[in-house]
Design an enzyme around this catalytic site. Structure first.
Site, PDB file in Angstrom:
ATOM      1  CG  HIS A  42      -9.131  57.555   6.451  1.00  0.00           C
ATOM      2  ND1 HIS A  42      -8.639  56.468   5.595  1.00  0.00           N
ATOM      3  CD2 HIS A  42     -10.285  56.871   7.130  1.00  0.00           C
ATOM      4  CE1 HIS A  42      -9.388  55.370   5.928  1.00  0.00           C
ATOM      5  NE2 HIS A  42     -10.278  55.653   6.734  1.00  0.00           N
ATOM      6  CD  GLU A  43     -12.169  58.418   9.899  1.00  0.00           C
ATOM      7  OE1 GLU A  43     -13.273  58.317   9.184  1.00  0.00           O
ATOM      8  OE2 GLU A  43     -11.424  57.676  10.104  1.00  0.00           O
ATOM      9  CG  HIS A  47     -14.773  57.094   5.426  1.00  0.00           C
ATOM     10  ND1 HIS A  47     -14.724  55.924   4.482  1.00  0.00           N
ATOM     11  CD2 HIS A  47     -14.071  56.715   6.481  1.00  0.00           C
ATOM     12  CE1 HIS A  47     -14.032  55.021   4.863  1.00  0.00           C
ATOM     13  NE2 HIS A  47     -13.432  55.496   6.152  1.00  0.00           N
ATOM     14  CG  ASP A 106     -12.455  52.208   5.494  1.00  0.00           C
ATOM     15  OD1 ASP A 106     -11.579  52.804   5.640  1.00  0.00           O
ATOM     16  OD2 ASP A 106     -13.166  51.811   6.553  1.00  0.00           O
TER      17      ASP A 106
HETATM   18 ZN   LIG Z   1     -11.893  54.459   7.191  1.00  0.00          ZN
END
Ligand SMILES: [Zn+2]
Length: 185
Positions: free
Chosen positions: A121-122, A125, A131
């Site tokens: 997930h990171e 980014h 998000d």
């Molecule tokens: Zn996030």
């Protein structure tokens, strides 16, 4: 006389540049090279393996960008840091010569969230995804909103396509490498 010589030389240089650009365009039609960004996990602590898994998932999911571990001691585009806070990251897309950070926060791990999903997930980014909360477990960028029972570390089709798009037209090196050189460097 002088002016004429310069004009001829300029024309010659332009012809050379045209030839080079034409050549690389033709090559790009045959093989589109991916953008490669590197990461430094020397401060990732106990999360080194989870980060490697998250990175491998992205490398399997998209083809316009590759994430590789930087050779020890070399400059990396992304640094991964373990800390006691909430996981977070710089919002990309990060390009070669750029500077991104992933914080692998222990707070979420301690609460029971999947560590590989956090890493993946990171890095989402870092690759320019925002998000997407709240969202289902099938979405990687739904993050914590999918709950601690969600262990899915894979981007969904829309998220993968978004990243492909972010790296489909990489900016020219001169535009992306904003290097700050200090007085004492
Ligand atoms: Zn996030």
């Amino acid at each position: 006389m002088f002016r004429r010589t310069v004009t001829v030389m300029v024309a010659f240089v332009l012809a050379l540049v045209g030839g080079v650009v034409g050549g690389s365009t033709a090559a790009a039609d045959v093989h589109v090279a991916a953008v490669t960004i590197t990461y430094d996990d020397s401060r990732a602590g106990e999360f080194v393996d989870a980060v490697a898994e998250g990175v491998a998932i992205w490398n399997d999911s998209v083809s316009n960008v590759r994430i590789e571990r930087a050779a020890p001691g070399t400059r990396a585009d992304v640094r991964v840091v373990a800390d006691d806070g909430w996981p977070r990251a710089t919002l990309g897309p990060v390009f070669p010569g750029g500077s991104g950070t992933v914080w692998m926060g222990r707070q979420a791990v301690d609460q029971g969230y999947s560590v590989v999903r956090i890493a993946s997930h990171e890095f989402g980014h870092i690759l320019g995804l925002p998000d997407m909360k709240p969202g289902p477990c099938s979405s990687l960028m739904s993050g914590s909103s999918a709950g601690t029972s969600c262990t899915n570390p894979n981007p969904d089709a829309r998220e993968a396509a978004w990243v492909e798009d972010n790296y489909a037209n990489a900016p020219a090196p001169a535009e992306r490498e904003l290097v700050v050189v200090g007085w004492l460097d």
